[in-house]
Write a protein that holds these residues in place. Structure first.
Motif, PDB file in Angstrom:
ATOM      1  N   TYR B 286       0.846  -1.188   0.000  1.00 28.68           N
ATOM      2  CA  TYR B 286       0.000   0.000   0.000  1.00 28.68           C
ATOM      3  C   TYR B 286       0.884   1.241   0.000  1.00 28.68           C
ATOM      4  CZ  TYR B 286      -4.153   2.759   1.008  1.00 28.68           C
ATOM      5  OH  TYR B 286      -5.190   3.641   0.922  1.00 28.68           O
ATOM      6  N   GLY B 287       0.624   2.155  -0.922  1.00 30.24           N
ATOM      7  CA  GLY B 287       1.418   3.370  -0.978  1.00 30.24           C
ATOM      8  C   GLY B 287       2.472   3.347  -2.065  1.00 30.24           C
ATOM      9  N   SER B 288       2.795   2.154  -2.608  1.00 28.66           N
ATOM     10  CA  SER B 288       3.753   2.108  -3.708  1.00 28.66           C
ATOM     11  C   SER B 288       3.076   2.616  -4.979  1.00 28.66           C
ATOM     12  CB  SER B 288       4.237   0.670  -3.908  1.00 28.66           C
ATOM     13  OG  SER B 288       3.164  -0.123  -4.364  1.00 28.66           O
ATOM     14  N   PRO B 289       3.876   3.126  -5.946  1.00 32.05           N
ATOM     15  CA  PRO B 289       3.250   3.665  -7.169  1.00 32.05           C
ATOM     16  C   PRO B 289       2.333   2.649  -7.853  1.00 32.05           C
ATOM     17  CG  PRO B 289       5.572   4.194  -7.109  1.00 32.05           C
ATOM     18  CD  PRO B 289       5.326   3.311  -5.929  1.00 32.05           C
ATOM     19  N   LYS B 290       2.733   1.375  -7.867  1.00 28.59           N
ATOM     20  CA  LYS B 290       1.908   0.382  -8.535  1.00 28.59           C
ATOM     21  C   LYS B 290       0.546   0.272  -7.851  1.00 28.59           C
ATOM     22  CE  LYS B 290       1.528  -4.320 -10.104  1.00 28.59           C
ATOM     23  NZ  LYS B 290       1.971  -5.691 -10.057  1.00 28.59           N
ATOM     24  N   TYR B 291       0.574   0.232  -6.501  1.00 28.57           N
ATOM     25  CA  TYR B 291      -0.687   0.119  -5.767  1.00 28.57           C
ATOM     26  C   TYR B 291      -1.548   1.348  -6.009  1.00 28.57           C
ATOM     27  CZ  TYR B 291      -3.732  -1.603  -2.113  1.00 28.57           C
ATOM     28  OH  TYR B 291      -4.803  -2.100  -1.431  1.00 28.57           O
ATOM     29  N   LEU B 292      -0.927   2.551  -5.950  1.00 32.36           N
ATOM     30  CA  LEU B 292      -1.704   3.780  -6.110  1.00 32.36           C
ATOM     31  C   LEU B 292      -2.272   3.905  -7.524  1.00 32.36           C
ATOM     32  CD1 LEU B 292       0.497   6.259  -4.099  1.00 32.36           C
ATOM     33  CD2 LEU B 292      -1.778   5.452  -3.510  1.00 32.36           C
ATOM     34  N   SER B 293      -1.620   3.246  -8.490  1.00 41.51           N
ATOM     35  CA  SER B 293      -2.094   3.381  -9.873  1.00 41.51           C
ATOM     36  C   SER B 293      -3.513   2.845 -10.014  1.00 41.51           C
ATOM     37  CB  SER B 293      -1.158   2.656 -10.830  1.00 41.51           C
ATOM     38  OG  SER B 293      -1.250   1.262 -10.645  1.00 41.51           O
ATOM     39  N   LEU B 294      -3.932   1.936  -9.102  1.00 42.10           N
ATOM     40  CA  LEU B 294      -5.291   1.403  -9.231  1.00 42.10           C
ATOM     41  C   LEU B 294      -6.328   2.500  -9.046  1.00 42.10           C
ATOM     42  CD1 LEU B 294      -7.414   0.565  -6.630  1.00 42.10           C
ATOM     43  CD2 LEU B 294      -5.413  -0.712  -5.997  1.00 42.10           C
ATOM     44  N   PHE B 295      -5.983   3.532  -8.239  1.00 38.06           N
ATOM     45  CA  PHE B 295      -6.948   4.617  -8.047  1.00 38.06           C
ATOM     46  C   PHE B 295      -7.074   5.457  -9.316  1.00 38.06           C
ATOM     47  CE2 PHE B 295      -5.557   3.555  -3.760  1.00 38.06           C
ATOM     48  CZ  PHE B 295      -6.783   3.384  -3.138  1.00 38.06           C
ATOM     49  N   ALA B 296      -5.952   5.686  -9.996  1.00 36.47           N
ATOM     50  CA  ALA B 296      -6.011   6.458 -11.242  1.00 36.47           C
ATOM     51  C   ALA B 296      -6.800   5.688 -12.298  1.00 36.47           C
ATOM     52  CB  ALA B 296      -4.593   6.759 -11.737  1.00 36.47           C
ATOM     53  N   VAL B 297      -6.570   4.363 -12.368  1.00 33.60           N
ATOM     54  CA  VAL B 297      -7.345   3.557 -13.311  1.00 33.60           C
ATOM     55  C   VAL B 297      -8.818   3.557 -12.917  1.00 33.60           C
ATOM     56  CG1 VAL B 297      -7.657   1.232 -14.227  1.00 33.60           C
ATOM     57  CG2 VAL B 297      -5.371   2.117 -13.896  1.00 33.60           C
ATOM     58  N   GLY B 298      -9.075   3.497 -11.602  1.00 32.96           N
ATOM     59  CA  GLY B 298     -10.456   3.548 -11.107  1.00 32.96           C
ATOM     60  C   GLY B 298     -11.134   4.850 -11.476  1.00 32.96           C
ATOM     61  N   LEU B 299     -10.386   5.960 -11.387  1.00 34.81           N
ATOM     62  CA  LEU B 299     -10.952   7.263 -11.752  1.00 34.81           C
ATOM     63  C   LEU B 299     -11.321   7.286 -13.229  1.00 34.81           C
ATOM     64  CD1 LEU B 299     -11.641  10.115 -10.838  1.00 34.81           C
ATOM     65  CD2 LEU B 299      -9.302  10.789 -11.321  1.00 34.81           C
ATOM     66  N   THR B 300     -10.435   6.732 -14.071  1.00 39.79           N
ATOM     67  CA  THR B 300     -10.725   6.671 -15.501  1.00 39.79           C
ATOM     68  C   THR B 300     -11.996   5.848 -15.753  1.00 39.79           C
ATOM     69  OG1 THR B 300      -8.326   6.530 -15.727  1.00 39.79           O
ATOM     70  CG2 THR B 300      -9.620   6.285 -17.726  1.00 39.79           C
ATOM     71  N   LEU B 301     -12.064   4.684 -15.099  1.00 38.59           N
ATOM     72  CA  LEU B 301     -13.231   3.817 -15.245  1.00 38.59           C
ATOM     73  C   LEU B 301     -14.507   4.532 -14.803  1.00 38.59           C
ATOM     74  CD1 LEU B 301     -14.423   0.911 -15.616  1.00 38.59           C
ATOM     75  CD2 LEU B 301     -13.892   0.524 -13.225  1.00 38.59           C
ATOM     76  N   PHE B 302     -14.428   5.198 -13.637  1.00 41.38           N
ATOM     77  CA  PHE B 302     -15.583   5.913 -13.106  1.00 41.38           C
ATOM     78  C   PHE B 302     -16.024   6.999 -14.076  1.00 41.38           C
ATOM     79  CE2 PHE B 302     -17.235   9.436 -10.467  1.00 41.38           C
ATOM     80  CZ  PHE B 302     -18.332   8.803  -9.932  1.00 41.38           C
ATOM     81  N   ALA B 303     -15.061   7.734 -14.627  1.00 44.80           N
ATOM     82  CA  ALA B 303     -15.406   8.826 -15.552  1.00 44.80           C
ATOM     83  C   ALA B 303     -16.110   8.271 -16.791  1.00 44.80           C
ATOM     84  CB  ALA B 303     -14.134   9.582 -15.949  1.00 44.80           C
ATOM     85  N   ILE B 304     -15.604   7.145 -17.320  1.00 39.09           N
ATOM     86  CA  ILE B 304     -16.204   6.590 -18.546  1.00 39.09           C
ATOM     87  C   ILE B 304     -17.629   6.106 -18.266  1.00 39.09           C
ATOM     88  CG2 ILE B 304     -16.036   4.714 -20.222  1.00 39.09           C
ATOM     89  CD1 ILE B 304     -13.019   4.940 -20.038  1.00 39.09           C
ATOM     90  N   THR B 305     -17.821   5.342 -17.172  1.00 41.86           N
ATOM     91  CA  THR B 305     -19.171   4.827 -16.916  1.00 41.86           C
ATOM     92  C   THR B 305     -20.134   5.959 -16.583  1.00 41.86           C
ATOM     93  OG1 THR B 305     -18.486   4.357 -14.660  1.00 41.86           O
ATOM     94  CG2 THR B 305     -18.551   2.509 -16.156  1.00 41.86           C
ATOM     95  N   LEU B 306     -19.643   6.984 -15.854  1.00 43.83           N
ATOM     96  CA  LEU B 306     -20.517   8.114 -15.524  1.00 43.83           C
ATOM     97  C   LEU B 306     -20.953   8.821 -16.805  1.00 43.83           C
ATOM     98  CD1 LEU B 306     -21.720   9.720 -13.161  1.00 43.83           C
ATOM     99  CD2 LEU B 306     -19.799  11.272 -13.371  1.00 43.83           C
TER     100      LEU B 306
END
Lengths: 302, 324
Positions: B286-306
């Protein structure tokens, strides 16, 4: 009609009469594909499960044993207990909140721009992918943004809170629909007899909307049993050997264990996975069927 | 028993000690005051959920961009996703491509089936058949996605292998086609049920006018009812595509985890949802760039579905305005 235009009139009766039934058959077939797919799935799953010997024996074994790396001794006991816990906790948290929000929006809140915004928000929440709710639960409930005193960790409570938010839109929307079917004359009659607003709502409107609310609630709860992705996000454990004892305990859930068995490359696990799917589908279909029967009976009575 | 009529002037109400209403007024006054506040708090939870999702995704994405030392442009337009490489590459486009491929394939399955089934239910089905079919289809909508994922592994992929490998085509164990097929089957109920609502709402007068001019049922269904309900059908379809984009477990089990650009649907692709599950299940701390990248991907996913949901609502609203 002149002779000239009569020559240009081609009714093509035969081809048109032929197109109708063909199209109707295609439409019927399309409608039945889902049902057929479910039938094929059930048969294939039963066949895969029965490849291991007796189906009843298998299901019994799966219900009694905990997770194991040995396909002959593997089962879903911990996951089934975990799912039951999740169901109970989510019902305790999610149903009052969802029904309360629905009652507030429908019975108390004046129509206006704010109400419209909240309604749009709820409609959009219903379209948010479940894995995004998982991200929310991970950051807010399981980790509490890194504040260690508040973080629930990979506990049952964190999972139940996440799932409660996930089913909230379903419950709010169906509660509102159920409340809208209660005739205004009922409210007027109660008010005319001197009942206060809360007495009207609690004593008259809610009881007569109850079957509709119940339907939405069961449909929402059946999602709790089947959801996998958000639980993987908030830390449902893959392999646990003892069922949880309290809301702060670590846990696993039936679909999470199914997912773990499905990933196993060893084909000997196929019967185990198939048996788990059978348990899950039987549970969900019976929950949904109860909900739909309640609703249809309620509709017919009115 | 009516009271005696002698004393009808209401001077002082005499409280009967056996009156069941006595003493309730204070309690009910409290309930009258407290109930709306509690209910409003419940309503507030729905708003807080949205704000919470937005806050988590945005705050953690900002943290990701700081930790990984890359810009938003590198993320959104990056062609490579290799979190383990040195330096790590976090381009989201391979995931967007995988998601698009699955959603497109699923739509190719779900649109014709869902539309024909909606036409059947609204135009052709006799009342009794409809009364049985509609609840059955609703029941199907309740089958969870992990079951569809298992169906892909158990039946669809072996069937594809049996059908295509004799023709010399290589079918991977995890492939996009079987994911498309099962996700498509999964979203059929939402296409058909919403489209059916829309087609049933087309005014009866339009149908009668066409029948009066000698049209057959087929012509009425395809040339009158369908065009009249087209924007509603489009809204249903957009909503279903949104569900396919956000679909997780079926894709995780069926399509595998190879993040790359490929036009060959018989190989593995990775979607945004799969990546998120993959990172959480992996050993990244938790806190490593790889782990944090899931939030950026999640934001992209959220934006597309919204965006898809909002678009669907706009189209549906326009449709409703036409037939008000």
């Amino acid at each position: 009609m002149s002779v000239e235009s009569a020559g240009r009139f081609h009714p093509r009766r035969r081809s048109r009469a032929l197109a109708g039934p063909v199209f109707a058959a295609a439409c019927l077939l399309a409608t039945l594909t889902g049902v057929l797919a479910l039938a094929v799935l059930t048969l294939a799953v039963v066949a895969a499960a029965a490849s291991d010997g007796g189906l009843i024996d298998l299901l019994h074994r799966l219900a009694v044993n905990p997770q194991s790396g040995d396909p002959a001794r593997a089962g879903f006991r911990v996951g089934i207990v975990g799912s039951a816990w999740l169901l109970a906790l989510t019902a305790l948290i999610g149903i009052p909140t969802g029904v309360g929000a629905g009652v507030f929006l429908e019975e108390y809140m004046p129509a206006g721009r704010l109400k419209g915004a909240i309604q749009t928000n709820i409609a959009n929440l219903a379209g948010v992918p479940s894995v995004v709710y998982g991200i929310l639960g991970l950051a807010v409930f399981a980790r509490a943004f890194g504040v260690s005193g508040l973080a629930l960790g990979p506990s049952l409570l964190a999972g139940a809170l996440t799932l409660s938010l996930l089913i909230l839109p379903t419950i709010v929307v169906t509660t509102q629909e159920a409340l809208r079917t209660v005739p205004p004359s009922l409210r007027h009659a109660a008010m005319a007899l001197g009942a206060t607003r809360w007495q009207v709502v609690a004593g008259h409107v809610l009881p007569s909307a109850l079957p509709g609310i119940l339907t939405g609630t069961i449909l929402g709860l059946s999602r709790v049993v089947g959801e996998t992705a958000p639980l993987l996000m908030v830390g449902a454990a893959g392999s646990l050997l003892r069922p949880p004892r309290g809301p702060m305990d670590r846990y696993s859930a039936l679909p999470v264990e199914i997912y773990n068995y499905a990933k196993e490359p060893d084909p000997a696990f196929q019967a185990v996975t198939a048996g788990g799917i059978l348990i899950l589908v039987a549970l969900l279909l019976s929950m949904n069927a109860v909900a739909i029967v309640i609703r249809d009976r309620f509709r017919r009575r009115r | 028993m009516p009271p005696p009529l002698a004393n009808t002037t209401p001077d002082a109400p005499l409280l009967d000690p056996d009156d069941p209403w006595r003493g309730q007024s204070r309690l009910s006054a409290v309930a009258e005051f407290v109930a709306p506040i509690l209910l409003a708090l419940c309503g507030l939870v729905t708003v807080l959920t949205t704000l919470g999702i937005l806050a988590v995704l945005v705050v953690q994405s900002v943290e990701f961009f700081a930790a990984a030392g890359i810009g938003v442009g590198d993320f959104l337009f990056g062609l490579e996703l290799r979190p383990g490489a040195r330096p790590p590459r976090f381009g989201v486009l391979p995931l967007v491509w995988g998601t698009f491929l699955i959603a497109f394939g699923a739509s190719c399955v779900a649109l014709p089936i869902g539309l024909l089934s909606a036409i059947y239910l609204s135009e052709y089905a006799p009342r009794g058949v409809r009364a049985v079919l509609k609840p059955t289809l609703e029941l199907l909508a309740g089958v969870p996605s992990i079951v569809y994922g298992y169906l892909a592994l158990l039946l669809v992929t072996p069937a594809l292998k049996a059908a295509l490998e004799p023709l010399g085509l290589r079918v991977d164990h995890f492939n996009a086609v079987s994911a498309c097929l099962v996700v498509g089957m999964m979203i059929v109920p939402s296409v058909s049920s919403l489209s059916e609502d829309v087609l049933s709402a087309v005014p009866q007068g339009l149908r009668e006018a066409a029948y009066g001019l000698g049209a057959t049922k087929f012509e009425v269904s395809t040339r009158i009812v369908l065009p009249a309900g087209l924007s509603g059908v489009a809204a249903a379809f957009i909503l279903a595509v949104g569900r396919a984009v956000g679909e997780t477990m079926a894709v995780v089990l069926a399509a595998g985890t190879m993040a790359r650009f490929t036009l060959n649907p018989l190989t593995s692709v990775e979607t945004m949802t799969t990546y998120i599950i993959q990172v959480v299940g992996g050993e990244a701390s938790y806190g490593s760039p790889k782990y944090l990248s899931l939030f950026a991907v999640g934001l992209t996913l959220f934006a597309i579905t919204l965006a898809l949901n909002v678009l669907s609502n706009l189209v549906l609203r326009r449709y409703r305005e036409v037939y008000r």
